[in-house]
Design a protein around this motif. Structure first.
Motif, PDB file in Angstrom:
ATOM      1  N   GLU A  27      40.296  36.473  59.156  1.00 40.79           N
ATOM      2  CA  GLU A  27      41.040  37.704  58.860  1.00 40.79           C
ATOM      3  C   GLU A  27      41.478  37.700  57.391  1.00 40.79           C
ATOM      4  OE1 GLU A  27      43.017  38.537  63.207  1.00 40.79           O
ATOM      5  OE2 GLU A  27      44.105  37.184  61.884  1.00 40.79           O
ATOM      6  N   ALA A  28      40.545  37.410  56.529  1.00 37.15           N
ATOM      7  CA  ALA A  28      40.910  36.923  55.196  1.00 37.15           C
ATOM      8  C   ALA A  28      40.236  37.685  54.056  1.00 37.15           C
ATOM      9  CB  ALA A  28      40.553  35.441  55.086  1.00 37.15           C
ATOM     10  N   PHE A  29      40.808  37.487  52.858  1.00 35.84           N
ATOM     11  CA  PHE A  29      40.145  37.908  51.637  1.00 35.84           C
ATOM     12  C   PHE A  29      38.843  37.130  51.479  1.00 35.84           C
ATOM     13  CE2 PHE A  29      44.687  38.527  50.630  1.00 35.84           C
ATOM     14  CZ  PHE A  29      44.672  39.864  50.229  1.00 35.84           C
ATOM     15  N   GLY A  30      37.844  37.798  50.937  1.00 37.78           N
ATOM     16  CA  GLY A  30      36.627  37.103  50.568  1.00 37.78           C
ATOM     17  C   GLY A  30      36.690  36.649  49.120  1.00 37.78           C
ATOM     18  N   ARG A  31      35.545  36.254  48.604  1.00 35.54           N
ATOM     19  CA  ARG A  31      35.460  35.937  47.179  1.00 35.54           C
ATOM     20  C   ARG A  31      35.425  37.238  46.379  1.00 35.54           C
ATOM     21  NH1 ARG A  31      33.536  30.537  46.293  1.00 35.54           N
ATOM     22  NH2 ARG A  31      33.295  29.437  48.281  1.00 35.54           N
ATOM     23  N   ALA A  32      35.441  37.122  45.082  1.00 37.18           N
ATOM     24  CA  ALA A  32      35.434  38.304  44.228  1.00 37.18           C
ATOM     25  C   ALA A  32      34.228  39.192  44.551  1.00 37.18           C
ATOM     26  CB  ALA A  32      35.399  37.895  42.762  1.00 37.18           C
ATOM     27  N   TYR A  33      34.497  40.465  44.826  1.00 39.32           N
ATOM     28  CA  TYR A  33      33.497  41.493  45.105  1.00 39.32           C
ATOM     29  C   TYR A  33      32.714  41.235  46.389  1.00 39.32           C
ATOM     30  CZ  TYR A  33      34.664  42.011  40.195  1.00 39.32           C
ATOM     31  OH  TYR A  33      35.365  42.122  39.009  1.00 39.32           O
ATOM     32  N   GLU A  34      33.185  40.350  47.218  1.00 43.82           N
ATOM     33  CA  GLU A  34      32.565  40.131  48.533  1.00 43.82           C
ATOM     34  C   GLU A  34      33.168  41.150  49.494  1.00 43.82           C
ATOM     35  OE1 GLU A  34      31.772  36.506  51.760  1.00 43.82           O
ATOM     36  OE2 GLU A  34      33.300  36.293  50.206  1.00 43.82           O
ATOM     37  N   LEU A  35      32.524  42.316  49.596  1.00 46.47           N
ATOM     38  CA  LEU A  35      33.085  43.442  50.329  1.00 46.47           C
ATOM     39  C   LEU A  35      32.023  44.077  51.225  1.00 46.47           C
ATOM     40  CD1 LEU A  35      35.070  44.968  47.326  1.00 46.47           C
ATOM     41  CD2 LEU A  35      36.079  43.833  49.326  1.00 46.47           C
ATOM     42  N   PRO A  36      31.594  43.369  52.265  1.00 41.55           N
ATOM     43  CA  PRO A  36      30.575  43.929  53.164  1.00 41.55           C
ATOM     44  C   PRO A  36      31.137  45.127  53.933  1.00 41.55           C
ATOM     45  CG  PRO A  36      31.513  41.941  54.106  1.00 41.55           C
ATOM     46  CD  PRO A  36      32.065  42.055  52.713  1.00 41.55           C
ATOM     47  N   HIS A  37      30.320  46.121  54.175  1.00 37.71           N
ATOM     48  CA  HIS A  37      30.782  47.326  54.869  1.00 37.71           C
ATOM     49  C   HIS A  37      30.729  47.172  56.386  1.00 37.71           C
ATOM     50  CE1 HIS A  37      30.157  50.267  51.263  1.00 37.71           C
ATOM     51  NE2 HIS A  37      31.101  49.370  51.066  1.00 37.71           N
ATOM     52  N   ARG A  38      29.584  46.766  56.898  1.00 37.36           N
ATOM     53  CA  ARG A  38      29.414  46.725  58.351  1.00 37.36           C
ATOM     54  C   ARG A  38      30.331  45.705  59.002  1.00 37.36           C
ATOM     55  NH1 ARG A  38      26.712  43.933  62.225  1.00 37.36           N
ATOM     56  NH2 ARG A  38      25.790  42.495  60.748  1.00 37.36           N
ATOM     57  N   SER A  68      36.362  47.235  68.132  1.00 33.66           N
ATOM     58  CA  SER A  68      36.270  48.009  69.378  1.00 33.66           C
ATOM     59  C   SER A  68      35.441  49.247  69.117  1.00 33.66           C
ATOM     60  CB  SER A  68      37.664  48.403  69.884  1.00 33.66           C
ATOM     61  OG  SER A  68      38.375  49.144  68.906  1.00 33.66           O
ATOM     62  N   TRP A  69      34.807  49.763  70.181  1.00 31.33           N
ATOM     63  CA  TRP A  69      33.965  50.942  70.017  1.00 31.33           C
ATOM     64  C   TRP A  69      34.801  52.201  69.821  1.00 31.33           C
ATOM     65  CZ3 TRP A  69      29.522  49.854  68.456  1.00 31.33           C
ATOM     66  CH2 TRP A  69      28.765  48.804  68.984  1.00 31.33           C
ATOM     67  N   GLU A  70      36.000  52.188  70.341  1.00 33.24           N
ATOM     68  CA  GLU A  70      36.859  53.352  70.202  1.00 33.24           C
ATOM     69  C   GLU A  70      38.315  52.908  70.165  1.00 33.24           C
ATOM     70  OE1 GLU A  70      35.854  55.725  73.544  1.00 33.24           O
ATOM     71  OE2 GLU A  70      36.695  54.344  75.019  1.00 33.24           O
ATOM     72  N   ARG A  71      39.184  53.806  69.753  1.00 39.98           N
ATOM     73  CA  ARG A  71      40.606  53.478  69.708  1.00 39.98           C
ATOM     74  C   ARG A  71      41.140  53.273  71.126  1.00 39.98           C
ATOM     75  NH1 ARG A  71      39.683  57.524  65.975  1.00 39.98           N
ATOM     76  NH2 ARG A  71      40.033  56.925  63.795  1.00 39.98           N
ATOM     77  N   TRP A  72      42.197  52.508  71.243  1.00 35.90           N
ATOM     78  CA  TRP A  72      42.734  52.106  72.547  1.00 35.90           C
ATOM     79  C   TRP A  72      44.255  52.267  72.557  1.00 35.90           C
ATOM     80  CZ3 TRP A  72      45.883  48.346  70.761  1.00 35.90           C
ATOM     81  CH2 TRP A  72      45.461  47.673  69.603  1.00 35.90           C
ATOM     82  N   GLU A  92      23.928  49.189  69.519  1.00 36.19           N
ATOM     83  CA  GLU A  92      23.149  47.942  69.397  1.00 36.19           C
ATOM     84  C   GLU A  92      23.761  47.012  68.352  1.00 36.19           C
ATOM     85  OE1 GLU A  92      21.490  50.845  66.405  1.00 36.19           O
ATOM     86  OE2 GLU A  92      22.213  50.888  68.482  1.00 36.19           O
ATOM     87  N   ASP A  93      24.696  47.513  67.585  1.00 31.13           N
ATOM     88  CA  ASP A  93      25.358  46.721  66.545  1.00 31.13           C
ATOM     89  C   ASP A  93      26.454  45.889  67.196  1.00 31.13           C
ATOM     90  OD1 ASP A  93      25.921  45.831  64.019  1.00 31.13           O
ATOM     91  OD2 ASP A  93      27.147  47.549  63.466  1.00 31.13           O
ATOM     92  N   PRO A  94      26.360  44.562  67.198  1.00 34.02           N
ATOM     93  CA  PRO A  94      27.333  43.750  67.948  1.00 34.02           C
ATOM     94  C   PRO A  94      28.741  43.849  67.354  1.00 34.02           C
ATOM     95  CG  PRO A  94      25.947  42.345  66.586  1.00 34.02           C
ATOM     96  CD  PRO A  94      25.355  43.716  66.515  1.00 34.02           C
ATOM     97  N   LEU A  95      29.732  43.874  68.237  1.00 28.48           N
ATOM     98  CA  LEU A  95      31.120  43.857  67.807  1.00 28.48           C
ATOM     99  C   LEU A  95      31.524  42.443  67.414  1.00 28.48           C
ATOM    100  CD1 LEU A  95      32.773  46.080  70.569  1.00 28.48           C
ATOM    101  CD2 LEU A  95      32.116  46.756  68.257  1.00 28.48           C
ATOM    102  N   LEU A  96      32.357  42.354  66.406  1.00 26.10           N
ATOM    103  CA  LEU A  96      32.918  41.075  65.993  1.00 26.10           C
ATOM    104  C   LEU A  96      34.364  40.987  66.463  1.00 26.10           C
ATOM    105  CD1 LEU A  96      31.415  40.941  62.389  1.00 26.10           C
ATOM    106  CD2 LEU A  96      30.496  39.926  64.492  1.00 26.10           C
TER     107      LEU A  96
END
Length: 437
Positions: free
Chosen positions: A327-338, A409-413, A401-405
């Protein structure tokens, strides 16, 4: 929102004597460039944010409190009733669940500020009475230890200080809104207990706690009571971070704050620490603190923040010093979207810290980030129905088909008992309180 920020700035020029009931009360803080105003000095009367405030009042808050009567929800008020001896049962929830109840009570007080609903006032008094009954004679309170065989301060991840912090913050808001001291008495008793435990700086507790909400709360308790020991204790908790070997980047314990050069680790614990340290600076004026805070904020905003104001790039990973982090900061400019984590609480914590930085510097760039978060990553986590939420806020999805990490969640709860919801209820009350306030 820019209009509101300008209004708040202009009101900050008013005499300090008229301003002692702010959500963050810097009316007497010697090193604040902008002074806070009373919570009822500015109010949304129409338009977008007035509608959101009304949604909290009418829908979000009643739903939050209803959910917290369910012992199956990961944050619930039933634990306090059991600890107070009013009901029988076992603890259910997370180590930080008490803090989520306190955040709901804080939201309740902020809603009461607008509505003056006597039933809401009664609900708060009844809840506070239960909490007071659950508190031990010396001031400790933590249902997850009191109702189990866990030892106090036995494990960093018990989140005891996180819970204490939200208790004290909620009590300060409650007193400022209602003028009553029933919750404040509980908070002062808790803070006095913490002072006896942590003032001696026992080495075995040097790395406590995981999520330091108590620093902000102690600064606010000092501002409310003017008792210097609370500010002293807030400073001690800042100094403790990274003060001994064995700390990790996960919760900003490897390097002392004043020496840190990069934002690392958990993206809630970091901004909570830095927001608390900003509060301490507002009272002490220690330049080394401000230098570090400006350096870290720049690193976050220029290298580790998404375009929508979100922070926390990583579900799991390693820090720049090879510590495991989540649940953390990545390295500089490590900003994946998916796979962006962008926890709702992290984004809100980022706004909380930026708001404090605006106060101590007067630099509008900090207010711009508050606005960015409020219009984007706060609202993305909150359903238009007012009672459903997201924990994570990724920027891209490819379909089922995109796995959840973790915690996706697929929708708000509406609660953690909802199928597919994460087992953590920290975000819903964290959405309600800044909107209500």
């Amino acid at each position: 929102m820019r209009t509101a920020l300008l209004t708040l700035f202009l009101l900050s020029l008013l005499p300090a004597a008229a301003q002692n009931r702010g959500v963050i009360d810097t009316s007497q803080s010697p090193h604040a460039r902008q002074r806070s105003v009373d919570m009822d000095a500015v109010r949304w009367t129409r338009g977008f944010w007035a509608e959101r405030v009304d949604l909290v009042n009418r829908t979000a808050l009643p739903a939050l409190w209803q959910v917290m009567q369910d012992s199956g929800n990961s944050a619930n008020f039933v634990n306090f009733k059991i600890a107070a001896g009013l009901e029988k049962g076992q603890f259910h929830g997370n180590n930080w669940s008490d803090g989520d109840v306190y955040k709901t009570l804080e939201s309740m007080a902020l809603v009461y500020l607008h509505t003056k609903d006597p039933k809401l006032d009664q609900t708060m008094d009844e809840a506070i009475a239960v909490i007071a009954k659950a508190q031990t004679p010396e001031g400790y309170i933590g249902t997850h230890t009191q109702l189990t065989d866990r030892k106090r301060w036995g494990e960093l991840r018990y989140h005891e200080l996180y819970n204490f912090g939200h208790l004290i913050t909620a009590a300060c808001i409650h007193q400022r809104v209602t003028g009553k001291d029933n919750f404040l008495k509980v908070a002062r008793k808790a803070a006095d207990y913490l002072y006896t435990v942590f003032k001696p700086r026992p080495p075995e507790l040097a790395h406590f706690c995981f999520n330091p909400s108590q620093i902000m709360s102690l600064a606010e308790l000092y501002r409310l009571t003017r008792d210097p020991k609370y500010l002293d204790l807030a400073g001690i908790f800042v100094d403790m971070r990274g003060s001994r070997p064995g700390g990790t980047d996960q919760n900003q314990q490897r390097v002392p704050l004043r020496k840190e050069t990069e934002a690392v680790g958990h993206a809630v614990t970091g901004p909570y620490l830095w927001a608390g340290a900003t509060d301490v600076y507002a009272e002490t004026g220690e330049q080394a603190l401000l230098d570090a805070l400006e350096r870290l904020w720049k690193d976050v905003v220029e290298r580790k923040m998404y375009v929508n104001g979100g922070i926390a790039a990583l579900h799991q990973g390693v820090s720049i010093r090879r510590d495991p982090v989540h649940e953390a900061f990545g390295r500089a400019y490590e900003l994946p979207h998916r796979t962006a984590y962008n926890e709702t609480c992290a984004n809100i914590a980022h706004a909380m810290w930026s708001w404090r930085m605006l106060g101590v510097t007067g630099d509008a760039k900090y207010g711009d980030v508050v606005e960015l978060v409020f219009y984007n990553t706060l609202l993305s986590a909150w359903g238009l129905d007012g009672k459903t939420y997201c924990y994570t806020n990724p920027l891209r999805r490819y379909g089922k088909e995109d796995p959840l990490l973790s915690n996706d969640s697929w929708e708000r709860w509406p609660s953690t008992t909802t199928p597919g919801a994460p087992n953590c209820y920290c975000c819903p009350p964290n959405v309600a309180r800044p909107v209500a306030g």
